[in-house]
Design a protein around this motif. Structure first.
Motif, short mmCIF file in Angstrom:
data_model
loop_
_atom_site.label_atom_id
_atom_site.label_comp_id
_atom_site.label_asym_id
_atom_site.label_seq_id
_atom_site.Cartn_x
_atom_site.Cartn_y
_atom_site.Cartn_z
N UNK A 169 53.78 77.99 -84.70
CA UNK A 169 54.31 78.74 -85.85
C UNK A 169 56.02 78.40 -86.57
N UNK A 170 56.62 78.35 -85.03
CA UNK A 170 57.99 77.85 -85.04
C UNK A 170 58.10 77.17 -85.39
N UNK A 171 57.68 76.19 -85.31
CA UNK A 171 57.91 74.37 -85.41
C UNK A 171 57.93 74.46 -87.10
N UNK A 172 57.06 75.15 -87.51
CA UNK A 172 56.67 75.27 -88.40
C UNK A 172 57.61 75.87 -90.02
N UNK A 173 58.07 76.95 -88.94
CA UNK A 173 59.72 77.17 -89.61
C UNK A 173 61.09 77.33 -89.70
N UNK A 174 60.65 76.09 -88.68
CA UNK A 174 62.03 75.39 -88.52
C UNK A 174 62.00 74.28 -88.99
N UNK A 175 61.16 73.40 -89.38
CA UNK A 175 61.37 72.48 -89.82
C UNK A 175 59.81 72.09 -91.26
N UNK A 283 64.59 71.32 -77.95
CA UNK A 283 64.78 70.40 -78.68
C UNK A 283 64.88 70.65 -80.37
N UNK A 284 64.08 70.81 -81.00
CA UNK A 284 64.22 70.41 -82.47
C UNK A 284 65.47 72.96 -82.31
N UNK A 285 66.08 73.10 -81.69
CA UNK A 285 66.25 74.14 -82.02
C UNK A 285 67.71 73.96 -81.95
N UNK A 286 68.30 73.20 -80.58
CA UNK A 286 68.97 72.64 -80.27
C UNK A 286 69.91 71.63 -81.77
N UNK A 303 64.52 79.66 -90.36
CA UNK A 303 64.42 79.10 -89.78
C UNK A 303 65.09 79.53 -88.34
N UNK A 304 66.14 80.63 -88.38
CA UNK A 304 66.26 81.67 -87.07
C UNK A 304 65.33 82.08 -86.60
N UNK A 305 64.46 82.25 -87.06
CA UNK A 305 62.58 82.72 -86.94
C UNK A 305 62.08 81.79 -86.15
N UNK A 306 62.34 81.10 -86.72
CA UNK A 306 61.59 79.46 -86.12
C UNK A 306 62.10 79.68 -84.46
N UNK A 307 63.24 79.75 -84.53
CA UNK A 307 63.73 79.34 -82.62
C UNK A 307 63.46 80.82 -82.19
#
Length: 322
Positions: A169-175, A283-286, A303-307
């Protein structure tokens, strides 16, 4: 000596090293993106992998020399005679070459093969898909690893499966910024994710009884050597274009390659592969933070929520591993 405390400390050290690996890999997206504008995938990989292996050679020799001199100094300080010193030389250094280095060579070659496949597929696939989708699909190794382990007879705790779901879920929100579909580039990125999973598992298999630096050197040299013929067969390498991005290659070879992968090998000695992959997926967050600081990119609320989701997944993955 309290063995439980020692194990706890080594696990903390391993976790820190894996976080450092994730940090370097994340920041490396900035120079990697810049380099791909001037150089082709196999040429890029051949340069950075070979550089990483070459840079680590003198580092390993220096550390071995320091370790040997320190050992000799301890023997001399205690009044040991030359026989004891020679015994130290034969019983400490030679068994390393015969036993530990044998494991390092096997793991390095196997890991280098998977690293070559993963790096090649990823760099090629990124030419046909967006960075957001590539990041999401690549992060699927956090799901693939426990699935492979399951079919190999390994049991993962409920926390790993929950963490996997949360991290997805986090990766989806991030990317992901567009509808999810599988195109040509997406397919190659997915193949790279499988190869990265196998590389992580090969590190887990051989890292416990190996020389971490020798392991890394062989891994990089293997990946670099495999990239060279592909570079000449499928691409038109140019010395001038390679020199144009020498700073990016230097950063990726020395830090993203040599330093980060060595930290990965050492860190995975004390952290299980499924949990380790969860940490390294940070690494996606960084990468987002690096883009914000270096490239002046801004993160939106999604994206912040994904982090937050990714960080929560890492905590969940570590929680029940007592």
């Amino acid at each position: 000596m309290d063995i439980s405390r020692v194990k706890a400390r080594t696990k903390i050290a391993g976790t820190v090293m894996l976080f450092l690996t994730a940090f370097i890999w994340g920041i490396a997206f900035v120079p990697q993106s810049a380099a791909m504008k001037y150089i082709e995938p196999f040429t890029f990989n051949a340069a950075r992998f070979c550089l990483a292996g070459v840079v680590l050679l003198p580092v390993r020799n220096i550390l071995r020399y320091i370790s040997y001199k320190s050992g000799n100094a301890e023997f001399k300080k205690g009044g040991s005679n030359i026989t004891e010193i020679n015994e130290f030389d034969s019983k400490v250094l030679k068994p390393d070459l015969k036993q530990i280095n044998k494991n390092s060579i096997k793991g390095g070659v196997l890991g280098g093969l998977f690293l070559f496949i993963a790096g090649s597929m990823q760099q090629y696939g990124m030419q046909f898909t967006t960075a957001g989708k590539a990041g999401f699909i690549t992060a699927l190794y956090i799901v693939i690893i426990p699935v492979i382990g399951f079919f190999c007879g390994k049991k993962n705790g409920v926390n790993i499966w929950v963490a996997t779901a949360v991290s997805l879920v986090g990766m989806y929100l991030l990317c992901i910024k567009e509808s999810l579909s599988l195109g040509k580039g997406d397919f190659y990125i997915f193949l790279s994710s499988i190869a990265f999973s196998m590389q992580i598992l090969s590190v887990e298999r051989f890292s416990n009884n190996s020389d971490a630096l020798l392991f890394s050197i062989i891994e990089f040299i293997t990946a670099g050597i495999l990239s060279i013929p592909c570079m000449f067969i499928f691409e038109n390498p140019s010395f001038s274009s390679t020199c144009t991005v020498w700073k990016e290659i230097a950063f990726l070879g020395i830090f993203s390659g040599g330093a980060a992968y060595t930290c990965q090998i050492v860190g995975q000695r004390y952290v299980k592969a499924a949990a380790a992959s969860m940490i390294m997926s940070f690494e996606a967050v960084f990468a987002l933070l690096g883009g914000a600081v270096i490239l002046s990119e801004r993160m939106i609320v999604k994206e912040i929520l994904g982090c937050v989701f990714v960080f929560a997944a890492i905590i969940i993955a570590q929680y029940s591993d007592k």
